[in-house]
Design a protein around this motif. Sequence first.
Motif, PDB file in Angstrom:
ATOM      1  N   LEU A 166       8.556  -5.527  11.048  1.00  0.00           N
ATOM      2  CA  LEU A 166       9.213  -4.311  11.204  1.00  0.00           C
ATOM      3  C   LEU A 166       8.601  -3.861   9.926  1.00  0.00           C
ATOM      4  N   ASP A 167       8.400  -2.655   9.287  1.00  0.00           N
ATOM      5  CA  ASP A 167       8.021  -2.252   8.002  1.00  0.00           C
ATOM      6  C   ASP A 167       9.018  -3.019   7.040  1.00  0.00           C
ATOM      7  N   PRO A 168       8.477  -3.201   6.678  1.00  0.00           N
ATOM      8  CA  PRO A 168       9.747  -3.642   4.923  1.00  0.00           C
ATOM      9  C   PRO A 168      10.238  -2.061   4.498  1.00  0.00           C
ATOM     10  N   ALA A 169       9.772  -1.195   4.323  1.00  0.00           N
ATOM     11  CA  ALA A 169      10.921  -0.283   3.937  1.00  0.00           C
ATOM     12  C   ALA A 169      11.844  -0.269   4.658  1.00  0.00           C
ATOM     13  N   LYS A 170      11.678   0.451   6.140  1.00  0.00           N
ATOM     14  CA  LYS A 170      13.025   0.436   7.044  1.00  0.00           C
ATOM     15  C   LYS A 170      13.494  -1.004   7.135  1.00  0.00           C
ATOM     16  N   ARG A 171      13.082  -2.165   6.715  1.00  0.00           N
ATOM     17  CA  ARG A 171      13.985  -3.204   7.530  1.00  0.00           C
ATOM     18  C   ARG A 171      15.131  -3.517   5.966  1.00  0.00           C
ATOM     19  N   ALA A 172      14.659  -2.624   4.927  1.00  0.00           N
ATOM     20  CA  ALA A 172      15.171  -3.258   3.999  1.00  0.00           C
ATOM     21  C   ALA A 172      16.514  -1.682   4.263  1.00  0.00           C
TER      22      ALA A 172
END
Length: 933
Positions: free
Chosen positions: A901-907
Amino acid sequence: MASAAVESFVTKHLDLLELERDAEVEERRSWQENISLRELQSRGVCLLKLQVSSQRTGLYGRLLVTLEPRRCVAAVVLPSNSFTSEPLPFCNPCLDASQKEAVSFALSQKELAIIHGPPGTGKTTTVVEIILQAVRQGLKVLCCAPSNVAVDNLVERLARSKQRIVRLGHPARLLDSIQQHSLDAVLARSDSAQIVADIRKDIDQAFVRASSLPLLCAKNRQTQEKREKSGVWGEIKLLRKELKEREEAAMLESLRSAAVVLATNTGASSDGPLKLLPDGHFDVVVIDECAQALEASCWIPLLKARKCVLAGDHKQLPPTTISHKAALAGLSRSLMERLADELGAQVVRTLTVQYRMHQAIMRWASDALYSGRLTAHPAVAGHLLRDLPGVAATEETSVPLLLVDTAGCGLFELEEDDDQSKGNPGEVRLVSLHIQALVDAGVQASDIAVITPYNLQVDLLRQSLAHRYPELEIKSVDGFQGREKEAVVLSFVRSNRKGDVGFLAEDRRINVAVTRARRHVAVVCDSRTVSNHTFLKTLLGHFTEHGEVRTAFEYLDDIVPENYSHESSQGHSQAGAKPHGSAVSARKPRGGRPQDGTRETRAAAGLERKRTGGKPSGPGVPSQPSLNGGSPEGAATRDPAEHFRAKIAEFVASEKTELEFPASLNSHDRMWVHQIAEEHGLRHDSSGEGKKRFVTVSKRAPPAPPTLPAPPPPVGAGNHTPGDAPGPTQTEPPAGGQSGPDTLNLKALHLERLQRAKSKQERPAMDGATTDRAATDRAATDRVARDGQQALHSGPRTLPEKKKKKKEAKGNTAIDLPGKEDFEALVAAAIKADNTCGLAKCTASVATLGQLCLHCGRRFCLSHHLPEIHGCGERARAHARQRISREGILYAGSGTKDRSLDPAKRAQLQRRLDKKLDELSGQRKSKRQEKEK
């Protein structure tokens, strides 16, 4: 009407002042009639049994009399009093002039004094001195602040002076270092501590007896059990009453004996231990960090004394509020800010010497918010990161201000409609690279802070950096107020085409962010977006004038420019993109120009050139002259770009071959030199390191065209017969031309393409001499196209008349070679070759649609632009392997697909999950409470 209102106002206040005077006279008369002189002396109203020790003539002829206690009196020191005299002896001899003035002013005020302390000016030091001076005068002080951390900071400072202090509050919320000063700890050391402990032990034993009564009295439950239970509970009630009385007496004694009592604003309420003290016990209330406290919270301690001292900085963050509507209506305006605006200089004293920041960091805050009144102490005015032990002198550690501009780089913020917080993964990468550069230079990670206004960006930064640098502090602006670090890296996040800066527009938040640094501040932002706000634009202007400006192209190789153009990109464009401030990549220069690896060259090539006038667009702010006056021949008095443009134009027109610019130019001026030299097609090199770096501009030798085979003469022409073997003829280069190893490029490709076209039209059944001559010509042409360094040599060629007629009949499908004197036609042919696909077998035009290969620097049509098709496949694979090895990240096409998962989306998902869990927890609590009811 106005004059009548003024007259009424004056008349009313004259009457009120008369009442005040009569009340004061009556108070003094009542004291003399009803209170003994000894009691008046204990209150500090009068001094008894004094004698004259000396007298002399003082200033302006006035008589000065010195009084001292009588020699018969045992006490040789005057008792505590409100009389003042000779200069105030300060407990801290290192106070500067503004701090001493603030202390004296606060002590002399009868009701209100405001100490305004900008960042790094020693506000807490001044407050501690005021408290100690008040204690020295015998006054009781209640010291408060809006947070436990601020109160504990004061406790630590006051504890060094060995004063009797008591800290109110729950021990679990206090720092370990000040636990010994808490009220619980003081009570544990008091004389009644053992008695209280014995009473608690008796209560516990009584509870044990009460719980065992049913077993002992099973036979006589109606009589004995009732009597026994009544006796035990009566004993417990008496013990509890005695315990309460003993504890309150012990607390009262501890509070009375303390010179300073410290608590939070809400902890000073009458519901706590202070209810034991009588009214009027405290003489002075001091509220530190008052500008961060709600005004209503300040009213709680203000009711405890008749005089108050407020300290803080209303130019930094305001009180924290959740309701935006309430904040706009005035709730976010602190008591200190309101009184400072209403009363002004009559109650405010400002500290002006700061002991934290490099002068370049301080100067912006001073000019923008503090009317230019701040000055840097000599101990910190010039300190840099390279001055720290174990830190090397690099470009990063040798500058106090650094601006990394992402304008035109396509590093936009994340756009999430359902989330108010913002993030910018591109700025996360830039911050990571700068942190790595600082750590590699020897700066400790614990001395660095990364600050950003948005919580989502905090999460992204922690995901990227926390595992590599555990000691690195990454926080929001609000969470870092009151702190400081040697180096601070700021990520402003906002980058959008609307120019929306969000709550970056709050000036005080930016002031806090920048002034946390001691030696180095690096700002990562999109200057095009940020410059839409006037206050932020002044910040960028200050960084441009007094610091170093870099573009994101210097850090990231894979940046896709926001705007594309035919000269520098792949033929695509982004809809709605504005041309101002955009940038193009300079990693792979075209046209055979040598690539300069210096930072200034990359920065200059990374900025977009405007179409008119050739002026480059800066980082969103007006260009400024060199700070050290290094612009040659008075460049500091006018636009540096125009000055450098005139100098270089004069050099181009002259016969000089080299022009050297002095090392006194700053990085911004050197960027202009590189860019203007590039516009004129000059060679530009940067040499030296740090302050010794200088730029040299030199002329490139014009390329010489390759030698072309002479056009074949007609059969029988001249002195040769068809059977003769004519000698080789060499065409001369045009006047001023010069052959060399780097003079053949696009033109050789053009000649090669023409030769292939002609060879296809020639039939294999040619006579021997003609066939041999054609083979010789093709071999020469192929050799030139292969190494790009040799001229073409060939003798005259005989072409049958029927071939020439056939060629003309076909409409000249193959372009005739230009004559040796027709240089303009040769250039036109080379340009046309440049607009053709670089693949040898393809004649498709790339003037409109084409792709530039990053490995060979040639243009290809959309059918042959892939490296594996036109012959750069091995280079592309090697480049991908190097990148994966260096960064440890798999990119598209470099291996198996990354399904993480993309880190920005994960956050973002994590934030939503936490919010949902909090809501569910709240629902469970409410249901549990309803069941209990």
